[in-house]
Write a protein that holds these residues in place. Sequence first.
Motif, PDB file in Angstrom:
ATOM      1  N   LEU A 130      27.421   0.271  79.255  1.00 52.96           N
ATOM      2  CA  LEU A 130      28.392   1.364  79.202  1.00 52.96           C
ATOM      3  C   LEU A 130      29.286   1.332  80.441  1.00 52.96           C
ATOM      4  N   ILE A 131      28.683   1.114  81.598  1.00 58.18           N
ATOM      5  CA  ILE A 131      29.464   1.057  82.841  1.00 58.18           C
ATOM      6  C   ILE A 131      30.487  -0.083  82.775  1.00 58.18           C
ATOM      7  N   GLU A 132      30.036  -1.239  82.256  1.00 59.07           N
ATOM      8  CA  GLU A 132      30.958  -2.381  82.090  1.00 59.07           C
ATOM      9  C   GLU A 132      32.157  -1.983  81.235  1.00 59.07           C
ATOM     10  N   ARG A 133      31.852  -1.312  80.119  1.00 62.23           N
ATOM     11  CA  ARG A 133      32.926  -0.919  79.203  1.00 62.23           C
ATOM     12  C   ARG A 133      33.820   0.157  79.823  1.00 62.23           C
ATOM     13  N   MET A 134      33.210   1.071  80.576  1.00 62.03           N
ATOM     14  CA  MET A 134      34.021   2.102  81.255  1.00 62.03           C
ATOM     15  C   MET A 134      34.960   1.431  82.254  1.00 62.03           C
ATOM     16  N   ASP A 135      34.453   0.453  82.995  1.00 63.75           N
ATOM     17  CA  ASP A 135      35.295  -0.239  83.976  1.00 63.75           C
ATOM     18  C   ASP A 135      36.447  -0.952  83.275  1.00 63.75           C
ATOM     19  N   ALA A 136      36.134  -1.604  82.150  1.00 66.46           N
ATOM     20  CA  ALA A 136      37.183  -2.340  81.419  1.00 66.46           C
ATOM     21  C   ALA A 136      38.234  -1.372  80.866  1.00 66.46           C
ATOM     22  N   GLY A 137      37.815  -0.173  80.473  1.00 67.07           N
ATOM     23  CA  GLY A 137      38.735   0.778  79.858  1.00 67.07           C
ATOM     24  C   GLY A 137      39.355   1.745  80.856  1.00 67.07           C
ATOM     25  N   GLY A 138      38.983   1.628  82.131  1.00 68.50           N
ATOM     26  CA  GLY A 138      39.554   2.505  83.154  1.00 68.50           C
ATOM     27  C   GLY A 138      38.983   3.919  83.121  1.00 68.50           C
ATOM     28  N   ILE A 139      37.758   4.081  82.625  1.00 61.93           N
ATOM     29  CA  ILE A 139      37.126   5.409  82.560  1.00 61.93           C
ATOM     30  C   ILE A 139      36.259   5.601  83.800  1.00 61.93           C
ATOM     31  N   ASP A 140      36.489   6.678  84.541  1.00 62.10           N
ATOM     32  CA  ASP A 140      35.711   6.920  85.763  1.00 62.10           C
ATOM     33  C   ASP A 140      34.364   7.581  85.466  1.00 62.10           C
ATOM     34  N   VAL A 141      34.396   8.594  84.598  1.00 61.52           N
ATOM     35  CA  VAL A 141      33.172   9.357  84.310  1.00 61.52           C
ATOM     36  C   VAL A 141      33.070   9.553  82.795  1.00 61.52           C
ATOM     37  N   THR A 142      31.844   9.409  82.289  1.00 66.81           N
ATOM     38  CA  THR A 142      31.617   9.607  80.855  1.00 66.81           C
ATOM     39  C   THR A 142      30.558  10.684  80.643  1.00 66.81           C
ATOM     40  N   VAL A 143      30.871  11.642  79.799  1.00 64.74           N
ATOM     41  CA  VAL A 143      29.857  12.594  79.342  1.00 64.74           C
ATOM     42  C   VAL A 143      29.233  11.970  78.100  1.00 64.74           C
ATOM     43  N   ALA A 144      27.974  11.551  78.244  1.00 61.89           N
ATOM     44  CA  ALA A 144      27.316  10.795  77.174  1.00 61.89           C
ATOM     45  C   ALA A 144      26.275  11.676  76.495  1.00 61.89           C
ATOM     46  N   LEU A 145      26.214  11.548  75.192  1.00 58.78           N
ATOM     47  CA  LEU A 145      25.328  12.415  74.425  1.00 58.78           C
ATOM     48  C   LEU A 145      24.566  11.616  73.388  1.00 58.78           C
ATOM     49  N   SER A 146      23.358  12.079  73.113  1.00 54.64           N
ATOM     50  CA  SER A 146      22.604  11.516  72.009  1.00 54.64           C
ATOM     51  C   SER A 146      22.862  12.387  70.779  1.00 54.64           C
ATOM     52  N   THR A 147      22.279  12.000  69.655  1.00 52.66           N
ATOM     53  CA  THR A 147      22.552  12.726  68.407  1.00 52.66           C
ATOM     54  C   THR A 147      21.241  13.119  67.744  1.00 52.66           C
ATOM     55  N   ASP A 148      21.175  14.365  67.271  1.00 50.36           N
ATOM     56  CA  ASP A 148      20.014  14.831  66.520  1.00 50.36           C
ATOM     57  C   ASP A 148      20.456  15.210  65.110  1.00 50.36           C
ATOM     58  N   GLU A 149      20.058  14.383  64.150  1.00 47.08           N
ATOM     59  CA  GLU A 149      20.346  14.706  62.747  1.00 47.08           C
ATOM     60  C   GLU A 149      19.041  15.233  62.155  1.00 47.08           C
ATOM     61  N   TYR A 150      18.724  16.482  62.469  1.00 44.89           N
ATOM     62  CA  TYR A 150      17.421  17.051  62.116  1.00 44.89           C
ATOM     63  C   TYR A 150      17.057  16.907  60.631  1.00 44.89           C
ATOM     64  N   PRO A 151      18.012  17.133  59.705  1.00 48.69           N
ATOM     65  CA  PRO A 151      17.631  17.016  58.290  1.00 48.69           C
ATOM     66  C   PRO A 151      17.239  15.586  57.896  1.00 48.69           C
ATOM     67  N   ASN A 152      17.611  14.591  58.679  1.00 46.75           N
ATOM     68  CA  ASN A 152      17.283  13.203  58.366  1.00 46.75           C
ATOM     69  C   ASN A 152      15.928  12.860  58.992  1.00 46.75           C
ATOM     70  N   PRO A 153      14.923  12.538  58.142  1.00 49.63           N
ATOM     71  CA  PRO A 153      13.561  12.338  58.668  1.00 49.63           C
ATOM     72  C   PRO A 153      13.438  11.180  59.657  1.00 49.63           C
ATOM     73  N   ILE A 154      14.454  10.309  59.712  1.00 43.42           N
ATOM     74  CA  ILE A 154      14.416   9.217  60.712  1.00 43.42           C
ATOM     75  C   ILE A 154      14.431   9.808  62.127  1.00 43.42           C
ATOM     76  N   TYR A 155      15.082  10.960  62.259  1.00 41.17           N
ATOM     77  CA  TYR A 155      15.200  11.591  63.584  1.00 41.17           C
ATOM     78  C   TYR A 155      13.979  12.478  63.833  1.00 41.17           C
TER      79      TYR A 155
END
Length: 309
Positions: free
Chosen positions: A58-83
């Motif tokens: 992610l840091i590599e990609r942020m550097d390539a795209g000129g992004i200084d800070v990223t707010v990163a989030l995971s995902t909870d799809e509660y109705p989907n039993p995989i989660y």
Amino acid sequence: MIVDTHYHYIINMSEKAARSNLPLMMRIANKMGVSQPDPEELVKRAMETWGAGTGEKLIERMDAGGIDVTVALSTDEYPNPIYTTESLKRSNKTLSEAAGKFPRRIIPLAALDPRRPDAVELARLYLDDYGMRGIKYHPDNGFDPSGSESYRVLEVLAKHKGILLTHTSPLNPPSRGKYAEPMLLADIGCDFPEITVIAAHMGGTINWRPWAALASVQPSLYGDLAMWDIFAYNRFDLFCRELRTLMDLVGPEKVLFGSDAPIDMIVTPIEHWVQTIKNLPSKAPEGVHFTKDEVDMILGGNAAKILGL
Ligand SMILES: [Zn+2]
């Protein structure tokens, strides 16, 4: 400073997982103006770019795209039993560890569906033990962000003066658009003013006015520009006019740059989206004006203030 306030942290992307996401990728590619996307190419790109591993990629990609800070989030799809709760704990922990390695670059938000029976304990675990800065909601999975299940989680979040990034905007089924309605956030601004609420997508490119109505009177409510890239690439003139009207109504300080990367970047890289915003003062259609100051506020100045960067 450029801050991406909406990045989906995916630990790894197997071929099987990439293929299962193909309908979504085809839809995004089509919306971005690619009429006949090559499905194999999309699968390959997802496998190459979606997995962020332990943070370095992610840091590599942020550097390539000129992004200084990223707010990163995971995902909870509660109705989907995989989660499962266990898989969620693992992905939130991995994200928090990646952020721990790059504390000045990655701000981690924990995905949590408040309907999980142990949601309060999970919120404490993520915020106290994992040191995450806030919670990511996807209410369109079928819950009211101002409902009683959510409120017990928000009580924990309020004690941390944390961030709530919550999805607003209708999406394709099975997303339940009524729960993605910005006005459902109105009570949160009254009962938990210490929580910084970021309405992801500001209600959406069509339904942004309810968000604007609320954001104009609630000091704790902001919105992000994730998914607006698709609108900008397809209908640039209208995008400029709508964004201008929105900012005239609520003030430019309420709008935060967001990408929905890496998912939204399946066709066009994030630097293209950054550049589109940077170009607003020179490329907006006749009669629509943006200033360089406004661009700086959107791209990072506003986020730096509310995130304390
Ligand atoms: Zn998103």
